[in-house]
Write a protein that holds these residues in place. Structure first.
Motif, PDB file in Angstrom:
ATOM      1  N   SER A   1      -4.542   0.849  -4.037  1.00 49.44           N
ATOM      2  CA  SER A   1      -5.084  -0.383  -3.483  1.00 49.44           C
ATOM      3  C   SER A   1      -3.951  -1.280  -3.015  1.00 49.44           C
ATOM      4  O   SER A   1      -2.821  -1.184  -3.496  1.00 49.44           O
ATOM      5  CB  SER A   1      -5.932  -1.112  -4.542  1.00 49.44           C
ATOM      6  OG  SER A   1      -6.427  -2.348  -4.046  1.00 49.44           O
TER       7      SER A   1
ATOM      8  N   GLY B   1     -10.898  -0.859   0.263  1.00 52.35           N
ATOM      9  CA  GLY B   1     -11.241  -1.331  -1.065  1.00 52.35           C
ATOM     10  C   GLY B   1     -11.365  -2.837  -1.177  1.00 52.35           C
ATOM     11  O   GLY B   1     -11.332  -3.572  -0.199  1.00 52.35           O
ATOM     12  N   VAL B   2     -11.552  -3.294  -2.411  1.00 51.92           N
ATOM     13  CA  VAL B   2     -11.646  -4.720  -2.765  1.00 51.92           C
ATOM     14  C   VAL B   2     -12.783  -5.397  -1.982  1.00 51.92           C
ATOM     15  O   VAL B   2     -12.628  -6.469  -1.404  1.00 51.92           O
ATOM     16  CB  VAL B   2     -10.305  -5.455  -2.554  1.00 51.92           C
ATOM     17  CG1 VAL B   2     -10.318  -6.827  -3.208  1.00 51.92           C
ATOM     18  CG2 VAL B   2      -9.146  -4.652  -3.143  1.00 51.92           C
TER      19      VAL B   2
ATOM     20  N   GLY C   1       0.801  -1.210   0.000  1.00 52.65           N
ATOM     21  CA  GLY C   1       0.000   0.000   0.000  1.00 52.65           C
ATOM     22  C   GLY C   1       0.831   1.256   0.000  1.00 52.65           C
ATOM     23  O   GLY C   1       0.516   2.226  -0.698  1.00 52.65           O
TER      24      GLY C   1
ATOM     25  N   TRP D   1     -15.294  -0.460  -3.997  1.00 52.97           N
ATOM     26  CA  TRP D   1     -14.476   0.639  -3.489  1.00 52.97           C
ATOM     27  C   TRP D   1     -15.293   1.482  -2.521  1.00 52.97           C
ATOM     28  O   TRP D   1     -16.492   1.717  -2.744  1.00 52.97           O
ATOM     29  CB  TRP D   1     -13.953   1.505  -4.642  1.00 52.97           C
ATOM     30  CG  TRP D   1     -13.267   0.695  -5.695  1.00 52.97           C
ATOM     31  CD1 TRP D   1     -13.740   0.397  -6.940  1.00 52.97           C
ATOM     32  CD2 TRP D   1     -11.994   0.044  -5.581  1.00 52.97           C
ATOM     33  NE1 TRP D   1     -12.839  -0.398  -7.612  1.00 52.97           N
ATOM     34  CE2 TRP D   1     -11.761  -0.628  -6.810  1.00 52.97           C
ATOM     35  CE3 TRP D   1     -11.032  -0.033  -4.581  1.00 52.97           C
ATOM     36  CZ2 TRP D   1     -10.595  -1.371  -7.045  1.00 52.97           C
ATOM     37  CZ3 TRP D   1      -9.875  -0.765  -4.799  1.00 52.97           C
ATOM     38  CH2 TRP D   1      -9.666  -1.424  -6.022  1.00 52.97           C
TER      39      TRP D   1
ATOM     40  N   LEU E   1      -6.121  -7.045  -1.960  1.00 52.19           N
ATOM     41  CA  LEU E   1      -5.932  -7.257  -3.391  1.00 52.19           C
ATOM     42  C   LEU E   1      -5.164  -8.537  -3.698  1.00 52.19           C
ATOM     43  O   LEU E   1      -5.457  -9.232  -4.669  1.00 52.19           O
ATOM     44  CB  LEU E   1      -5.207  -6.051  -3.998  1.00 52.19           C
ATOM     45  CG  LEU E   1      -4.909  -6.084  -5.494  1.00 52.19           C
ATOM     46  CD1 LEU E   1      -6.195  -6.175  -6.305  1.00 52.19           C
ATOM     47  CD2 LEU E   1      -4.110  -4.850  -5.906  1.00 52.19           C
TER      48      LEU E   1
ATOM     49  N   GLU F   1      -7.586   3.500  -0.934  1.00 52.85           N
ATOM     50  CA  GLU F   1      -8.497   2.376  -0.697  1.00 52.85           C
ATOM     51  C   GLU F   1      -7.725   1.133  -0.256  1.00 52.85           C
ATOM     52  O   GLU F   1      -8.190   0.003  -0.436  1.00 52.85           O
ATOM     53  CB  GLU F   1      -9.281   2.078  -1.981  1.00 52.85           C
ATOM     54  CG  GLU F   1     -10.219   3.186  -2.411  1.00 52.85           C
ATOM     55  CD  GLU F   1     -11.638   2.993  -1.900  1.00 52.85           C
ATOM     56  OE1 GLU F   1     -11.830   2.138  -1.003  1.00 52.85           O
ATOM     57  OE2 GLU F   1     -12.544   3.685  -2.402  1.00 52.85           O
ATOM     58  N   VAL F   2      -6.543   1.338   0.313  1.00 51.24           N
ATOM     59  CA  VAL F   2      -5.720   0.201   0.707  1.00 51.24           C
ATOM     60  C   VAL F   2      -6.469  -0.693   1.689  1.00 51.24           C
ATOM     61  O   VAL F   2      -6.424  -1.920   1.583  1.00 51.24           O
ATOM     62  CB  VAL F   2      -4.382   0.688   1.304  1.00 51.24           C
ATOM     63  CG1 VAL F   2      -3.613  -0.459   1.937  1.00 51.24           C
ATOM     64  CG2 VAL F   2      -3.538   1.341   0.205  1.00 51.24           C
TER      65      VAL F   2
END
Length: 442
Positions: A287, A265-266, A124, A273, A291, A261-262
């Motif tokens: 991201s 997100g995902v 990230g 998001w 991930l 969005e580390v």
């Protein structure tokens, strides 16, 4: 209803084997601030066993990394297949299909409207570093605005934006020139003693009326970097309109909006998001964490018209686009799209309700907040309403001793970021074990 289901667990943790490994670790590793002595032996789904055979329910997912849980068979199968073909061939110098497929999948899952381009990183913090570089390169400007209580990483550029805890920056100055901080629209703790109903207006006004008018004119700003939900800062969901207001400021002044969005997100918040909850489309998304499905992988994803301004060689790395990590990422993203994102929304709503029911019995828990399976419970002194970090730490420790793995964040918040595979029954067990831990402390 909060249950009184008894939970039995060893009287002494860590056990013999874990204690021996902790002692060995202490002889060879640098200080890293471990919070309790969990020594993992093996894991499956949302369950972890330590080296002494104790079972724990994992509500950390390795800090929101294991989106598909521990050792998911689909990811193992893909990894095993890729290991027999190749693992690495320097994606910034050569081509490989796993990298291309993962990038295609990522681009297809981005907010609708613009076309997107991908640059793979290893973490990230690297994704944030790449985002800073691209924003400066594309705009020809120097300054970056971030927010108090933000966490963006610990390498020098990202650390310059991080403003979560003093110890994260202490001893590392000077940091990156041209970084400024504004106030995040925290509806529970409005900055500047503002009216909670006007916290968005107050925080946006600070950028426009204070920063822009004094030390950071808008035509010098390359980007505003923001977490859709502050992670390390306390799992804080911003007040309505805050992200949209930042987008408007950026559009007005030709500034890039970078969404970190580390952690959010995902699929973790129930949407791919976090920005999608507010209908905001950033210029760049950073991201990582979930991930890679447990493997080290990050990505900077930028609107094509921005990303294509980079000339070849403007940025690069050795491991980005690694064949093994990208093969697993493609499968993980497919799973998130097919089922995990929806599961995070449904199970997250259930876990939120269960935790709020627990909180209703304890005035020391002021609020349970979050989205999807990104939930925080904030601990306070009931008399003053001030954060009670010592209590949060004590509850975290007791959770460990009752077989539940959680971590703190912010000044006094316990975060729940379990695998997105978590079942309703496991969510119930999380809430029950959390309640047992709180009762044991209070």
């Amino acid at each position: 209803m909060m249950t009184n289901t008894p939970h039995t667990f060893p009287d002494t943790l860590p056990g013999q084997h874990a204690s021996a490994l902790v002692a060995r670790d202490n002889q060879v590793m640098v200080p890293m601030g471990r919070v309790y002595p969990l020594v993992i032996d093996h894991a499956q789904g949302c369950e972890v066993w330590d080296v002494d055979g104790n079972r724990f329910l994992d509500a950390t997912a390795g800090i929101a990394v294991l989106a598909a849980g521990h050792c998911h068979p689909r990811l193992i199968a893909v990894a095993q297949q890729q290991l027999t073909r190749f693992t690495h061939m320097a994606g910034t110098d050569f081509y490989n299909e796993p990298m291309i497929r993962a990038a295609e999948k990522l681009a297809a899952l981005m907010p609708q409207g613009p076309a997107w381009r991908v640059f793979f990183t290893n973490s990230g913090t690297e994704a944030i570093e790449a985002s800073i570089k691209l924003a400066r390169y594309a705009t020809g400007r120097q300054n970056i605005i971030a927010f108090y209580s933000a966490f963006h990483g610990r390498s020098y550029g990202s650390l310059s934006l991080t403003a979560s805890k003093p110890r994260q920056r202490r001893g590392f100055f000077p940091l990156l020139p041209g970084t400024f901080h504004a106030f995040y629209a925290n509806p529970q703790r409005p900055p500047l003693k503002s009216d909670p109903a006007k916290v968005t207006e107050t925080c946006l006004s600070f950028i426009e009326q204070t920063l822009f008018q004094t030390t950071c004119p808008p035509d010098s700003v390359a980007a505003i970097v923001v977490e859709p939900i502050q992670g390390e800062g306390g799992y804080v969901v911003p007040a309505p309109g805050f992200l949209a207001g930042l987008r408007q400021i950026c559009d007005q002044h030709g500034i890039m909006l970078i969404a970190d969005e580390v952690q959010s997100g995902v699929g973790r918040t129930g949407k791919m998001w976090g920005v999608e909850h507010e209908g905001v489309v950033p210029d760049i998304i950073a991201s990582a964490k979930g991930l890679g499905g447990g493997l080290p992988l990050g990505a900077m994803i930028a609107r094509s018209e921005v990303a294509m301004q980079w000339q070849p060689g403007s940025h690069g790395n050795t491991y980005g686009g690694n064949g093994l990590t990208c093969a697993v990422a493609h499968e993980l993203l497919t799973m998130v799209e097919e089922e995990l994102m929806d599961n995070a929304a449904h199970v997250g709503a259930h876990l939120m309700a269960r935790l709020q029911e627990v909180a209703s019995h304890f005035p020391q828990i002021s609020v349970v907040r979050g989205r999807g399976l990104m939930i925080g419970a904030e601990f306070v002194d009931p008399a003053s309403g001030n954060p009670n970090g010592k209590l949060a730490d004590a509850v975290m420790e007791m959770c460990f001793r009752k077989g539940l793995l959680v971590l703190t964040c912010g000044a006094s918040t316990i975060r729940f970021c379990p695998p997105l595979t978590m079942s309703m029954a496991e969510a119930d067990e999380v809430a029950e074990r959390f309640a047992v831990a709180v009762r044991n402390i209070l």
